[in-house]
Design a protein around this motif. Structure first.
Motif, mmCIF file in Angstrom:
data_model
loop_
_atom_site.group_PDB
_atom_site.id
_atom_site.type_symbol
_atom_site.label_atom_id
_atom_site.label_comp_id
_atom_site.label_asym_id
_atom_site.label_seq_id
_atom_site.Cartn_x
_atom_site.Cartn_y
_atom_site.Cartn_z
ATOM 1 N N HIS A 1 62.939 38.098 72.323
ATOM 2 C CA HIS A 1 62.874 39.567 72.516
ATOM 3 C C HIS A 1 63.922 40.229 73.197
ATOM 4 C CE1 HIS A 1 62.677 37.420 76.637
ATOM 5 N NE2 HIS A 1 62.898 38.499 77.152
ATOM 6 N N ASN A 2 63.886 41.754 73.182
ATOM 7 C CA ASN A 2 64.818 42.494 73.786
ATOM 8 C C ASN A 2 63.811 43.439 74.491
ATOM 9 O OD1 ASN A 2 66.406 44.742 74.131
ATOM 10 N ND2 ASN A 2 67.769 44.115 72.601
ATOM 11 N N VAL A 3 63.840 43.281 75.654
ATOM 12 C CA VAL A 3 62.909 44.050 76.790
ATOM 13 C C VAL A 3 63.276 45.489 76.591
ATOM 14 C CG1 VAL A 3 62.086 44.624 78.945
ATOM 15 C CG2 VAL A 3 62.087 42.114 78.056
ATOM 16 N N LYS A 4 64.678 45.659 76.708
ATOM 17 C CA LYS A 4 65.402 47.078 76.699
ATOM 18 C C LYS A 4 65.004 47.654 75.581
ATOM 19 C CE LYS A 4 69.706 49.591 76.957
ATOM 20 N NZ LYS A 4 71.178 49.609 76.974
ATOM 21 N N GLU A 5 64.695 47.110 74.290
ATOM 22 C CA GLU A 5 64.215 47.731 73.015
ATOM 23 C C GLU A 5 62.696 47.808 73.017
ATOM 24 O OE1 GLU A 5 66.582 46.228 69.706
ATOM 25 O OE2 GLU A 5 68.559 47.414 70.387
ATOM 26 N N GLY A 6 62.169 46.954 73.540
ATOM 27 C CA GLY A 6 60.648 46.686 73.612
ATOM 28 C C GLY A 6 60.119 45.867 72.341
ATOM 29 N N SER A 7 61.260 45.068 71.820
ATOM 30 C CA SER A 7 60.866 44.384 70.581
ATOM 31 C C SER A 7 60.750 42.906 70.635
ATOM 32 C CB SER A 7 62.143 44.644 69.432
ATOM 33 O OG SER A 7 63.477 43.923 69.974
ATOM 34 N N PHE A 8 59.616 42.138 70.039
ATOM 35 C CA PHE A 8 59.346 40.909 70.266
ATOM 36 C C PHE A 8 59.218 40.243 68.710
ATOM 37 C CE2 PHE A 8 58.226 42.554 74.074
ATOM 38 C CZ PHE A 8 58.257 41.758 75.017
ATOM 39 N N GLU A 9 59.614 38.932 68.726
ATOM 40 C CA GLU A 9 59.144 38.193 67.612
ATOM 41 C C GLU A 9 58.336 37.008 68.294
ATOM 42 O OE1 GLU A 9 62.213 36.904 65.067
ATOM 43 O OE2 GLU A 9 63.324 38.500 65.207
ATOM 44 N N LEU A 10 57.057 37.005 67.849
ATOM 45 C CA LEU A 10 56.235 35.955 68.340
ATOM 46 C C LEU A 10 55.916 34.755 67.229
ATOM 47 C CD1 LEU A 10 54.071 35.601 71.200
ATOM 48 C CD2 LEU A 10 52.490 36.317 69.441
ATOM 49 N N TYR A 11 55.925 33.324 67.805
ATOM 50 C CA TYR A 11 55.788 32.483 66.817
ATOM 51 C C TYR A 11 55.043 31.308 67.536
ATOM 52 C CZ TYR A 11 60.501 31.574 68.694
ATOM 53 O OH TYR A 11 61.590 31.163 69.184
ATOM 54 N N SER A 12 54.330 30.350 66.920
ATOM 55 C CA SER A 12 53.858 29.339 67.589
ATOM 56 C C SER A 12 54.611 28.289 67.977
ATOM 57 C CB SER A 12 52.935 28.496 66.653
ATOM 58 O OG SER A 12 52.463 27.162 67.031
ATOM 59 N N LYS A 13 54.717 27.523 69.291
ATOM 60 C CA LYS A 13 55.642 26.833 69.721
ATOM 61 C C LYS A 13 55.821 25.341 69.022
ATOM 62 C CE LYS A 13 55.515 28.227 74.638
ATOM 63 N NZ LYS A 13 55.037 28.134 75.909
ATOM 64 N N SER A 14 54.495 25.027 68.297
ATOM 65 C CA SER A 14 54.478 24.042 67.690
ATOM 66 C C SER A 14 55.382 23.758 66.271
ATOM 67 C CB SER A 14 53.161 23.598 67.134
ATOM 68 O OG SER A 14 52.412 24.621 66.177
ATOM 69 N N ASN A 15 55.802 24.958 65.920
ATOM 70 C CA ASN A 15 56.729 25.103 64.704
ATOM 71 C C ASN A 15 58.066 25.796 65.296
ATOM 72 O OD1 ASN A 15 55.032 24.085 62.596
ATOM 73 N ND2 ASN A 15 53.692 26.156 62.980
ATOM 74 N N THR A 16 59.069 25.160 64.643
ATOM 75 C CA THR A 16 60.411 25.639 64.975
ATOM 76 C C THR A 16 61.364 25.564 63.732
ATOM 77 O OG1 THR A 16 61.486 23.604 65.864
ATOM 78 C CG2 THR A 16 60.520 25.093 67.451
ATOM 79 N N LYS A 17 62.391 26.089 63.768
ATOM 80 C CA LYS A 17 63.354 25.687 62.383
ATOM 81 C C LYS A 17 63.532 24.268 62.345
ATOM 82 C CE LYS A 17 65.870 30.212 62.532
ATOM 83 N NZ LYS A 17 67.328 30.702 62.356
ATOM 84 N N ALA A 18 63.789 23.568 63.625
ATOM 85 C CA ALA A 18 64.064 22.238 63.743
ATOM 86 C C ALA A 18 63.011 21.379 62.809
ATOM 87 C CB ALA A 18 64.349 21.898 65.043
ATOM 88 N N SER A 19 61.657 21.753 63.448
ATOM 89 C CA SER A 19 60.476 21.016 62.751
ATOM 90 C C SER A 19 60.472 21.305 61.379
ATOM 91 C CB SER A 19 59.275 21.542 63.424
ATOM 92 O OG SER A 19 58.903 22.681 63.388
ATOM 93 N N GLY A 20 60.804 22.271 60.758
ATOM 94 C CA GLY A 20 60.805 22.639 59.330
ATOM 95 C C GLY A 20 61.879 21.800 58.703
ATOM 96 N N ILE A 21 63.222 21.793 59.316
ATOM 97 C CA ILE A 21 64.129 20.996 58.875
ATOM 98 C C ILE A 21 63.822 19.520 58.690
ATOM 99 C CG2 ILE A 21 66.473 20.215 59.371
ATOM 100 C CD1 ILE A 21 67.131 23.245 60.338
ATOM 101 N N ILE A 22 63.169 19.197 59.747
ATOM 102 C CA ILE A 22 62.758 17.431 59.649
ATOM 103 C C ILE A 22 61.973 17.315 58.546
ATOM 104 C CG2 ILE A 22 61.789 15.704 60.895
ATOM 105 C CD1 ILE A 22 64.642 16.261 61.890
#
Length: 261
Positions: A173-194
């Motif tokens: 997030h960037n609170v100043k700009e009010g922007s957010f990217e929301l995703y599940s904690k169960s998935n990350t780039k690392a889990s996808g790479i594995i």
């Protein structure tokens, strides 16, 4: 033994906001050298498929870890996907609309955004994102969603979006700009790479990753050698084994040439 190398997009091989909208010739040559050597090269990004420009799609990467690991492809085969529950999506969208939070729902091929969200559309225009796979007419119950991005206009919207990180979700997030990217904690780039490494039977010690952002931390610290860009924040760099030069100075190519190859 073959190796697998994973690349973030924004701030790593492209920098759309600062004029690098194509992979530079030196970086292209370095990545091609890896492929000629028999190694695999992948994109690992927070972006959904709809946000991949022609430069990325047409390059010839061996696969994609998309939407922070919630959707994973090797060649043309999807080897993993996990969407956010439809009930959760419906509840969040209801609250977004009550709080005038502009949002885009990121799916497998298409991403879904209302035509009237002019500010959010303008933001994506600044990243040279095509509207080819952006859909304005959709039934929320008929689409699978892997990630959401939001743009808030006031404090009540920001407070609501911040509250979502207390449950099953994480965000950039960037609170100043009010922007957010929301995703599940169960998935990350690392889990996808594995999942990619398991599918290709490549040991973790034969994997490398380049990144610069908060959502790259897990992959930088999980692969055999995580390489932070010179333009990354010090906090991100602390999770990497090596630090290269900036995206503007062809940092990816430099590290491939002098270390990986």
């Amino acid at each position: 033994m073959k190796r697998a190398i994973f690349f973030d997009i924004d701030g790593t091989i492209l920098d759309c906001l600062n004029g690098i909208i194509d992979i530079t010739p030196r970086v292209k040559k370095a990545i091609r050298s890896l492929q000629s050597n028999g190694d695999y090269v992948f994109i690992a990004t927070g972006r959904p498929y709809a946000f991949l420009n022609e430069v990325i799609c047409d390059f010839g990467f061996d696969g994609f870890v998309l939407t922070n690991g919630a959707y994973v492809k090797v060649k043309e085969k999807c080897i993993y996907k996990e969407s956010i529950s439809k009930d959760s999506i419906k509840e969040m969208v209801c609250n977004f609309e009550k709080l005038n939070i502009q949002h885009i729902l990121q799916g497998e091929l298409y991403s879904y955004i209302k035509d009237e969200y002019k500010e959010l559309h303008s933001f994506y225009d600044s990243f040279s994102i095509s509207k080819k796979y952006l859909e304005g007419n959709y039934n929320i119950g008929d689409v699978d969603i892997y990630k959401i991005e939001m743009l808030c206009s006031d404090k009540s919207g920001v407070d609501y979006c911040l509250s979502l990180g207390k449950g099953d979700y994480d965000y950039i997030h960037n609170v100043k700009e009010g922007s957010f990217e929301l995703y599940s904690k169960s998935n990350t780039k690392a889990s996808g790479i594995i999942k990619v490494l398991d599918y290709l039977d490549i040991p973790v010690q034969n994997s490398y990753a380049f990144g610069d952002g908060k959502n790259d931390i897990e992959m930088l610290s999980s692969v055999g050698c995580g390489i932070a860009m010179g333009n990354a924040e010090d906090y991100v760099k602390s999770y990497a084994k090596k630090i290269t030069d900036t995206v503007q100075n062809d940092g990816v190519a430099l590290e491939i040439e002098k270390f990986i190859l």
